[in-house]
Write an enzyme that holds these catalytic residues in place. Structure first.
Site, PDB file in Angstrom:
ATOM      1  N   LYS A 185     -11.863  -2.005   7.462  1.00 61.40           N
ATOM      2  CA  LYS A 185     -11.144  -3.132   8.184  1.00 61.40           C
ATOM      3  C   LYS A 185     -11.952  -2.393   9.841  1.00 61.40           C
ATOM      4  CE  LYS A 185      -8.267  -3.051   4.052  1.00 61.40           C
ATOM      5  NZ  LYS A 185      -7.331  -2.847   4.277  1.00 61.40           N
ATOM      6  N   TRP A 226       0.655  -1.117   0.214  1.00 58.95           N
ATOM      7  CA  TRP A 226       0.007   0.036   0.257  1.00 58.95           C
ATOM      8  C   TRP A 226       0.853   1.014   0.188  1.00 58.95           C
ATOM      9  CZ3 TRP A 226      -4.283  -1.276  -1.843  1.00 58.95           C
ATOM     10  CH2 TRP A 226      -4.330  -2.791  -1.487  1.00 58.95           C
ATOM     11  N   ASP A 231      -1.402   6.869   6.337  1.00 57.43           N
ATOM     12  CA  ASP A 231      -2.478   6.023   5.786  1.00 57.43           C
ATOM     13  C   ASP A 231      -2.768   5.360   6.653  1.00 57.43           C
ATOM     14  OD1 ASP A 231      -3.933   3.899   5.072  1.00 57.43           O
ATOM     15  OD2 ASP A 231      -2.979   3.411   3.265  1.00 57.43           O
TER      16      ASP A 231
HETATM   17  C1  LIG Z   1      -6.756  -1.365   2.737  1.00 52.33           C
HETATM   18  C2  LIG Z   1      -5.367  -0.945   2.471  1.00 52.33           C
HETATM   19  C3  LIG Z   1      -5.841   0.161   1.209  1.00 52.33           C
HETATM   20  C4  LIG Z   1      -6.860  -0.180   0.568  1.00 52.33           C
HETATM   21  O1  LIG Z   1      -7.947   0.563   0.849  1.00 52.33           O
HETATM   22  P1  LIG Z   1      -9.279   0.855  -0.262  1.00 52.33           P
HETATM   23  O2  LIG Z   1      -9.977   0.729   0.412  1.00 52.33           O
HETATM   24  O3  LIG Z   1      -9.304  -1.312  -0.653  1.00 52.33           O
HETATM   25  O4  LIG Z   1      -8.304   1.249  -1.371  1.00 52.33           O
HETATM   26  C5  LIG Z   1      -4.919   1.148   1.716  1.00 52.33           C
HETATM   27  N1  LIG Z   1      -4.311   0.969   3.004  1.00 52.33           N
HETATM   28  C6  LIG Z   1      -3.456   0.504   3.587  1.00 52.33           C
HETATM   29  C7  LIG Z   1      -3.227   0.231   4.415  1.00 52.33           C
HETATM   30  C8  LIG Z   1      -4.712  -0.924   3.574  1.00 52.33           C
HETATM   31  O5  LIG Z   1      -5.022  -2.044   4.191  1.00 52.33           O
END
Ligand SMILES: *Cc1c(COP(=O)(O)O)cnc(C)c1O
Length: 356
Positions: free
Chosen positions: A190, A99, A166
């Site tokens: 998540k 990511w 993030d």
């Molecule tokens: C799942 C995840 C993403 C991607 O998320 P989307 O909402 O599917 O775009 C980005 N960063 C992290 C750390 C993730 O766990």
């Protein structure tokens, strides 16, 4: 029977969130309509958006001068929206996983990107520690929890320039000092809500400095000004997020949640370290509390499939590791009960006995 849900995302939600959302889908707030068929501008839904925003700020203790907005597009859209809004000419990124790499790649569309350090040399199984953040960069981007590899940065870094994170997979898992960050974003699927809503926490004075023309929908200011109602927000996921926030508050908030998360993670890491059939995949000091990655130990590799079957026969699902790591990944998000971790530890011990 409800399964023990270890999926990495979308992932387990509190039963309270599911029950309340079902009720609102049937009839919402005494309106005589479903949550899915009412105007997002109705007073009933505006109240949901207002309460979700307020509770989000309350639970993370977000100081004055910050905005919280709910958007569509997932964390992946933020990989581009962030540099679009914040990067004048140069940004710095810490590359700790897939990511993080994707975020870094998108930023390159907007200017110079410095990768200050990367753990790619060891399949991202640690968090780089010795690096210098260029002080002339517009911001420094980190991924606090690396969902795929199971590493986590659990302290709020001090880097001298605006810090951006993030936090898709560890938001609300522990207290954070929001004042150390210029911006925090994440997909909600998540630890908060079903897929479809993204949260962004922004220090307001970060905006409007690039001199760039930003399309209306991609401009954070648009959504701040309209309180996440510029266009139709993802109504059902926002409602569900509010239910999770209420549940979290009833559990005692993020400080209480962190204690439970540490206890759950320790239970499983202790078993991984004790059980001769298994071993962890990442540096111990960087182990994630949210995504616990492990593999079969040397000599037992052939039993990987067997263990997944063994676990699924006991109602333990979602344990297959990401294809880039293999092995197993147990996601132990806020909503995962301690009983589920105990059931997994039990299965590991039983499996050991059958092969001994
Ligand atoms: C799942 C995840 C993403 C991607 O998320 P989307 O909402 O599917 O775009 C980005 N960063 C992290 C750390 C993730 O766990």
């Amino acid at each position: 029977m409800k399964k023990h849900n270890f999926y990495a995302g979308p992932s387990i939600l509190p039963q309270f969130t599911i029950d309340e959302t079902i009720k609102a889908i049937q009839e919402f707030a005494g309106s005589g309509l479903s949550l899915m068929e009412i105007s997002h501008r109705s007073k009933e839904f505006v109240a949901v958006m207002d309460e979700a925003t307020a509770l989000f700020k309350e639970l993370l203790n977000i100081p004055e001068g910050y905005s919280v907005i709910f958007l569509g597009g997932g964390a992946s859209l933020q990989f581009a929206m962030l540099p679009y809004n914040l990067m004048k000419s140069k940004a710095a990124y810490l590359n700790t996983g897939e990511w993080a790499s994707k975020a870094l790649k998108e930023a390159k569309n907007f200017g110079e990107v410095v990768e200050v350090a990367s753990s790619k040399d060891k399949t991202f199984n640690y968090i780089p520690k010795d690096y210098k953040v260029p002080q002339d960069a517009d911001y420094f981007h980190i991924t606090t929890n690396n969902t795929i590899y199971g590493t986590e940065i659990r302290k709020d870094l001090e880097v001298g320039i605006p810090l951006v994170a993030d936090m898709s997979s560890d938001i609300f898992s522990r207290p954070i000092n929001v004042s150390k960050y210029a911006l925090i974003y994440g997909g909600a699927q998540k630890n908060l809500a079903p897929a479809g809503v993204t949260f962004v926490i922004i220090r307001n004075d970060m905006l409007g400095k690039t001199g760039r023309t930003i399309p209306t929908m991609l401009n954070y200011q648009t959504h701040i000004d309209k309180e996440s109602m510029f266009n139709t927000p993802p109504v059902v996921p926002v409602f569900a997020a509010l239910q999770t926030l209420k549940w979290l508050k009833a559990q005692g908030g993020v400080a209480a949640m962190e204690k439970i998360n540490i206890r759950k993670a320790n239970l499983l890491y202790d078993e991984i370290d004790r059980n001769p059939m298994f071993k962890g995949t990442v540096a111990k000091e960087d182990r994630s509390l949210m995504n616990i990655c492990f593999v079969m130990n040397e000599g037992f590799e052939a039993h990987e499939k067997d263990f997944l079957t063994f676990a699924s026969e006991r109602g333990l699902v979602g344990l297959k590791g990401h294809r880039s790591v293999g092995g197993f990944r147990a996601s132990t998000y806020n909503a995962l009960p301690e009983e589920s971790v105990k059931a997994l530890v039990n299965a590991m011990q039983e499996f050991e006995k059958t092969k001994a």
